[in-house]
Enzyme design. Sequence first.
Site, PDB file in Angstrom:
ATOM      1  CG  HIS A  33      34.880  38.462  40.319  1.00  0.00           C
ATOM      2  ND1 HIS A  33      35.538  39.140  41.319  1.00  0.00           N
ATOM      3  CD2 HIS A  33      35.537  37.285  40.192  1.00  0.00           C
ATOM      4  CE1 HIS A  33      36.540  38.413  41.763  1.00  0.00           C
ATOM      5  NE2 HIS A  33      36.561  37.282  41.104  1.00  0.00           N
TER       6      HIS A  33
ATOM      7  CG  ASP B 252      34.459  41.919  42.994  1.00  0.00           C
ATOM      8  OD1 ASP B 252      33.373  41.326  42.880  1.00  0.00           O
ATOM      9  OD2 ASP B 252      35.469  41.614  42.321  1.00  0.00           O
TER      10      ASP B 252
ATOM     11  CB  SER C 220      37.388  35.343  43.647  1.00  0.00           C
ATOM     12  OG  SER C 220      38.373  35.875  42.821  1.00  0.00           O
TER      13      SER C 220
END
Length: 766
Positions: free
Chosen positions: A89, A225, A660
């Site tokens: 992402h 991810d 992230s």
Amino acid sequence: MFKSRKWAIALLSCLCLTAGNLRADEGMWLPLHIARLNIGDMQKAGCKLSAEQLYSVNSSSLKDAIVSFGGFCTGEIISGEGLILTNHHCGYGAIQSHSSVEKNYLRDGFWAYSKDQELPNPDLFVKFLVRMEDVSQRVLAKFNDQMTESERRKAAETEFVAIKKEATQGTGFDAEVKPYFDGNEYYLCVYETYRDVRLVGTPPESVGKFGGDTDNWMWPRHTGDFSMFRVYAGKDGKPATYSKDNVPLKPRHFLPVSTSGVKEGDFTMIFGFPGRTNRFLSSYGVKMALDISNPAVVVIRDKKLKLMKENMDANPAVRIKYAAKYAQIANYWKYFIGQSQGLNRLDVVDKKLAEETAFQQWADSDPVRKVKYGKVLAEMGSAFEKLRKFRKSSTYLNEAGLGAEIHTMALGARGLMEALSLPDTSKAKSAKVSAAAADLKEGLWETYKDYDVATDKKLFAAMMKMYREDILEEQQPTILTADLQKKYKGDIDKWTADVFSKSIFADSNKAKAFLAKPDAKVLEKDPAFVSASSFLSNAMTRISPQVMPINADVDRCNRLYVEGTLIMNKDAKKYYPNANSTMRMTYGKVGAYKPKDATYYNFSTTLDGIMEKEDPMNEEFIVPAKLKEIWQRKDYGRWAENGTVPVGFIGNTDITGGNSGSPVINGNGELVGLAFDGNWEAMSGDIAFEPALQRTISCDIRYVLLMIDKYANAQNLINEMKLVQTMPEPPVAPAVVPTVPAIPVADKKMPLATKPAAKKAVPSKK
Ligand code: ARG
């Protein structure tokens, strides 16, 4: 009442902690303070490295393997050739930018089997932290108690410029000075920024975003991810803009990759660039979020997402164009829903009130303190009371008023308008006009690449209607009040039709013609430019003058409240500043939790769990055929544990957005996972950390390796990494002094080989 509540809270958290079997490890610590504040604790918990091996200015250390990825995420270097691992992402925008209906890397994934296949990304950069320095004394010396907040800010900014100049002169580095602890401390960060960052690999979305928005912000999770990039440098190893002659960066440090996995209770630490937390937010601030801003964001985004989805579902090209925009809006739509639920369920207002009561008692119990801090909370309360009236319209301005892209494009033309408005006698005029036109062109074409005029038109009409209906008349721009009435009898659809048929921004051909011969008269009459300008000037000339003094008051009260809180608890608690997109370290343990009554969430998920979730009829839960084959054949190679492949795990480290892509690192300094999310039960965590419930969700590195090896067959990438397998530690014989941490046994290559592992656990300061 207060006492009993405090007692109840203490008992509650202690019960929960036992239930979760974990010690809480709240804190986003500054890397330069690890030696002073954390290392003792960390070594006790299982960290085998020294503070100097984690953060050092003079020799290479773990922090040199961590990058800010594009300023919005984190990445880590995992090979001697500048290979970067981050989240899917985080790479999403880049992956999407290389995708088309014909070459759909979002859907199919992408892998470079040699360096010449890697894809450049002109706007992407990675930033290494060179060093950090406490410059508080220097900045604070510029303040005095008579200064207003804006005078303070000005004085600080002047000093920042001087500090940054000294820090970077003749180095090619960039620097940043920021306030910490709400303006009670200041730190300088010096960075080296590399701007040639190429896409190396990504799994298909069905892996990288498996579970979609349904599973987003939730555990148990089965998302792969991750995506991979490579940082390139000039031949001298220094930052250079993209050139095919650039060479892969030789990093000062890279993370070895551990294939040994994690088990419950294992020490882990995370380095990264968390964006924003609000842990000192007052009860007033929490109430305002609950009552006004959160619901406003959610209601607008709800609408936007529905409209976008209709058009994306109807047209595959729109689907690709809007994929990244949609995901971004959806991510924080769900976040704010969860945050409100969490704030309510966990009684955060009450907890904040209890802290404030303690603060007030402390302030009132000493005459000097009473003068300085006695009125802070009352003044904060009245400032928030005034702010509430404006909160909705300021949220609406960003989310709805400027929410359609035609408005943001039009705002991009302000620089050009300024240049065009210079008197013709000005010598610089034509140069300024061309420069501003070039700027605008760049911005516009970046937008057009992923623009669908029909979708934007629908969004525009809907956003304008919401603004018109939901915001106090006195706070609306005249374009929505008088102008709309006069020209369109209040009919927003008619107005929208006019804007999109007449504005040069709605049509790249018209924009092109305009840019070939920019003319102030055209802009002045352009309906999108007029409308966007009306929103902006309303905000700047009518709203802002009323809101700025209130904000300044809030800032002052926050600063004093935080200052007092730190003094009040200085012997009882170690504090860390709110996240502000600078490098932080958090550490804790791998571990399960109890999300609700009679429910227990294990700490890890597996490939078998992916197959349990598989649903070919639901696009969020499709499992790609090849992965399914790997599962059917159990073709797991070196990456299996107990007959399956671990996919995700959780631990009680403290992260937030911006983290992230951060590496999850074991006690030896080796990569064991990739952090990518927080969990639903603790969505209020950015405001109040919840020890019993709050978890970091990470992707197990062995799933990443399985995908690269077995799914993509990209052994070129596996071979680049330094894989390490740690043998299980032998059971400790009773005669051995238990405080001596075991040194990893069969670990041939110690990660930070320059230093031996700490021989003795340093006593914790806590
Ligand atoms: N919640 C994650 C974060 O903010 C993003 C996850 C992206 N996945 C998704 N389904 N939108 O870091």
